[in-house]
Design an enzyme around this catalytic site. Sequence first.
Site, short mmCIF file in Angstrom:
data_model
loop_
_atom_site.label_atom_id
_atom_site.label_comp_id
_atom_site.label_asym_id
_atom_site.label_seq_id
_atom_site.Cartn_x
_atom_site.Cartn_y
_atom_site.Cartn_z
N GLU A 189 1.32 -28.91 -8.04
CA GLU A 189 2.44 -27.96 -8.12
C GLU A 189 1.85 -26.52 -8.52
O GLU A 189 2.15 -25.73 -7.92
CB GLU A 189 3.57 -28.49 -8.45
CG GLU A 189 3.96 -29.79 -7.75
CD GLU A 189 4.52 -29.49 -6.22
OE1 GLU A 189 4.54 -28.45 -5.92
OE2 GLU A 189 5.13 -30.66 -5.83
N ARG A 193 1.48 -23.27 -6.02
CA ARG A 193 2.65 -22.30 -6.27
C ARG A 193 2.29 -21.25 -7.01
O ARG A 193 2.26 -19.87 -6.50
CB ARG A 193 3.96 -22.90 -6.87
CG ARG A 193 4.50 -23.99 -5.81
CD ARG A 193 5.76 -24.60 -6.60
NE ARG A 193 5.90 -26.08 -5.94
CZ ARG A 193 7.07 -26.31 -5.53
NH1 ARG A 193 8.27 -25.52 -5.40
NH2 ARG A 193 7.14 -27.61 -4.87
N ASP A 321 -0.96 -35.56 3.02
CA ASP A 321 -0.93 -34.48 3.93
C ASP A 321 -1.86 -33.30 3.68
O ASP A 321 -2.64 -33.33 4.21
CB ASP A 321 0.49 -33.87 3.88
CG ASP A 321 1.15 -33.60 2.51
OD1 ASP A 321 0.64 -33.89 1.43
OD2 ASP A 321 2.45 -33.48 2.44
N GLU A 454 7.83 -27.47 7.04
CA GLU A 454 6.75 -28.01 7.77
C GLU A 454 6.87 -27.70 8.97
O GLU A 454 5.94 -27.30 10.03
CB GLU A 454 6.35 -29.38 7.37
CG GLU A 454 5.86 -29.66 6.08
CD GLU A 454 6.73 -29.43 4.94
OE1 GLU A 454 7.84 -29.38 5.10
OE2 GLU A 454 6.34 -29.44 3.70
N THR A 550 -1.26 -24.19 1.14
CA THR A 550 -0.26 -25.09 1.62
C THR A 550 1.12 -24.92 1.22
O THR A 550 1.86 -25.33 1.48
CB THR A 550 -0.45 -26.55 1.01
OG1 THR A 550 0.03 -27.63 1.70
CG2 THR A 550 -0.38 -26.63 -0.33
C1 DMJ Z 1 5.35 -27.53 -0.23
O1 DMJ Z 1 5.29 -27.28 -1.53
C2 DMJ Z 1 3.88 -27.68 0.28
O2 DMJ Z 1 4.17 -27.48 1.38
C3 DMJ Z 1 3.10 -28.96 0.10
O3 DMJ Z 1 2.16 -29.26 0.64
C4 DMJ Z 1 4.03 -30.04 0.40
N1 DMJ Z 1 5.50 -29.69 0.24
C5 DMJ Z 1 6.21 -28.72 0.17
C6 DMJ Z 1 7.21 -28.25 0.69
O4 DMJ Z 1 8.01 -29.14 1.46
#
Ligand code: DMJ
Length: 915
Positions: A189, A193, A321, A454, A550
């Site tokens: 995270e 982020r 994912d 997503e 992501t």
């Molecule tokens: C985000 O923090 C990122 O996209 C992560 O890869 C997966 N999920 C959350 C949002 O749903």
Amino acid sequence: MARTRSSSSIRWRYLNPAYYLKRPKRLALLFMAFVFVSFFVWDRQTLVREHEEELSKLKEEMDRLQNELGELRHEGGVPVKKMNTTTKRTDVTKMDGLATDPIEDQRREKVKDAMIHAWTSYEKYAWGHDELQPQSKNGVDSFGGLGATLIDSLDTLYIMGLDEQFQRAREWVANSLDFNKNYDASVFETTIRVVGGLLSAYDLSGDNVFLEKAKDIADRLLPAWDTPSGIPYNIINLAHGNAHNPGWTGGDSILADSGTEQLEFIALTQRTGEAKYQQKVENVILELKKNFPADGLLPIYINPHRGTPSHSTITFGAMGDSFYEYLLKVWIQGNRTAEVKHYREMWETSMKGLLSLVRRTAPSSFTYISEKIGNSLIDKMDELACFAPGMIALGSSGYGPGDSTKFLNLAEELAWTCYNFYQSTPTKLAGENYFFHSGQDMTVGTSWNILRPETVESLFYLWRLTGNKTYQDWGWNIFQAFEKNSRVEAGYVGLKDVSTLSIILKSARVNTGVKDNMMQSFFLAETLKYLYLLFSPPSVISLDEWVFNTEAHPLKIVSRGGNSKPNIRLRGFITRPKKINKIEVDDHSQRAVTTALWCNFLVFSLKFGVWLFTSSHVMLAEVVHSVADFANQALLLYGLRSSKRAPDALHPYGYSKERFVWSLISAVGIFCLGSGATIVNGVQNLWTSQPPGNIMYAALVIGGSFIIEGASLAVAVHAVRKGAAAEGMKVRDYVWRGHDPTSVAVMTEDGAAVTGLLIAAGSLVAVNLTGNPIYDPIGSIIVGNLLGVVAIFLIQRNRHALIGRAIDDHDMKRVLEFLKNDPVVDSVYDCKSEVIGPGFFRFKAEIDFNGAILFQDAAKEKDETEMLKVMSFYGEEVVTALGSEVDRLEKEIQEIVPGIRHVDIEAHNPIIPPP
Ligand code: DMJ
């Protein structure tokens, strides 16, 4: 017979203009009636038009719904894919022109408003905290107090052009952001982020403070990779550096948490020149490659000591994912070169595995990606896995033609399923996951919605890569559902249950607390950003130049191992929608017209009253003059309002020219009614008039009117001055050639009004002094002529504006000078410009580009091996460079002459085709 003829001619005499010309009071009453009826009709018409606009919107919506219904019926009552799966496979990433649709503009603005609402609430109630709780209006530190929402929002603010907000956030990062926290942070995270958010802000703004902070936090995370296998622990204490895995994984590392730091850490190495970041994260992939299964599907738990997979679920949803996402994206970030080939190979292997998980529902044939444990498939799909359609579409172009189409089709089918995750619930928002029971299509499992991105992420990729606008419509529907269900007074919240409508619950008096109390930081980082980009031109964060991490943070693609800095400053590529510096002429003009309208009404009433008392011809001329001015200004105001309407499909450049039409009509009106009637009245009374009575009243009213008209003239002169300043012209030039004749019209009319009053005063004084009444109708004739001159001037001004003349010579010279001196431009052909509204223009030129300079730019700062790659990809490189040069020229031309709204630069073909 004689009686009959005479009674019928008496009846029809009212239609004879001569009747009124002999009876001036009746003529004036007729004028008044005409003005009031016109006003009434105008008012009704405005109402009707607003209703029509509303109706046409409703009709469009109804047509859309009817189409969908028709298709549903056609397919046996179940929702089926609306769009054509054989959509043209056009890469639209360089076709800027496609994205200037007014509907897109409006939608983009709505998304921006949503961001402003979310951000303002965060600033107000949770500034510096990780996340905002909008219901209780406070901040919480769910990520250790790192200002997660603030950092996650930096690039979104920048891209949306919210500069002041970005600046305030930047100051907080520079002065208050402190990573020395005794807090066990998630490596994943914090990377996606915080590291991702800071690097993206750095790439967009070039501000070093972001890079310094990214390095600081990355250095604190690095010890997490110090494990026997190099697979990182997923949790680390930011102050002390001790790392471990969460207890609930049985000591294992999570696949997504361990394989989703590559983009950020490689980018950090590229920007700092320090190899350690890249080494740590690339080693993870090499380690996983050693035990990579034949189907490329890794379970979600990996043993960090041995580097081997532990028996657990295989999924493209939670915990699996983004590992797959990064295999593809590191290959893109690495310019698809041999050095990163293994990432692509691993990804393609995983895609074969993904195909083995793909199943279809009955009866509606929704395509979904199942999960797997051991050899058993589980008919479940997370909304989190809805990033996969976007990823597959993005990767599809790396295959040969057959596979490319196959994967793109799959991506489109999966996107349809994900869109139906939303559409199938009463709130039109998706639940967290779905089950697919035989014969039942999809059933919501965990039914909350936490503002996840997503699906809109995938819609963004699919729209960019196929050019199919249906994806924009789907995104818009999802956005509207967020607006309806999730927007609250202090931000946006998730729903605890998407399958229950609060309205139903209210009527049943059940207090379920349907909304949650959290505005997730990824709503600002991802959901709103992807939606904004879905309605922006493809050149805004072009997929040729940027790769999204992501968490939707765009990172600039730089040559691997080459530049330590991204090449953002080389050519100033456009990263935001083109900003139009609109010339603010409307406000001044509107103020001038409205003031003149009321002043004329007042003056008209005074003059009318006095004329009733005096029966003076020159006063009648003045009454007619005021009526004409009043009617004229009402028409101008109507024109101004109409011209402000937003562009639509039938009028893609908008309605701005409409004001010229009304202005022209009013000028013709002044000519025929104002000037014509006044002169005729004057001429008719030249030899027959009597000296007017009550001259004192007339003198008083002329004085009062002079003051009122003078005030209105002052407002109009001010408006003209402002207009001239806004267009960088001298007042004299602006009067003759300015782009908005409205304020000029008011100024000339008011000028004529003031002069007319002086003439009226002069003629009455002359009558009084000489006792000869002839000066009265003479004054009337002079006023009539004055009106005629004003009318002819206005007709000419509006005629030019309507024909669409070219921009000012000196502006054109500046643009041509700029093009001539630009190294990338060899010659300029066929330059044309056209005024398309008050203060804005279209400019078009064909340019012969200098191929050598273009190529040098493409190959700049590349060594010999790089050069070889450049050569092999030169076609692509040159096309990209050409596109960027066109963007740059267009942008710079708009900076030179801000009113230029549409710039069409075309590449000129120097080879003259044979006849
Ligand atoms: C985000 O923090 C990122 O996209 C992560 O890869 C997966 N999920 C959350 C949002 O749903």
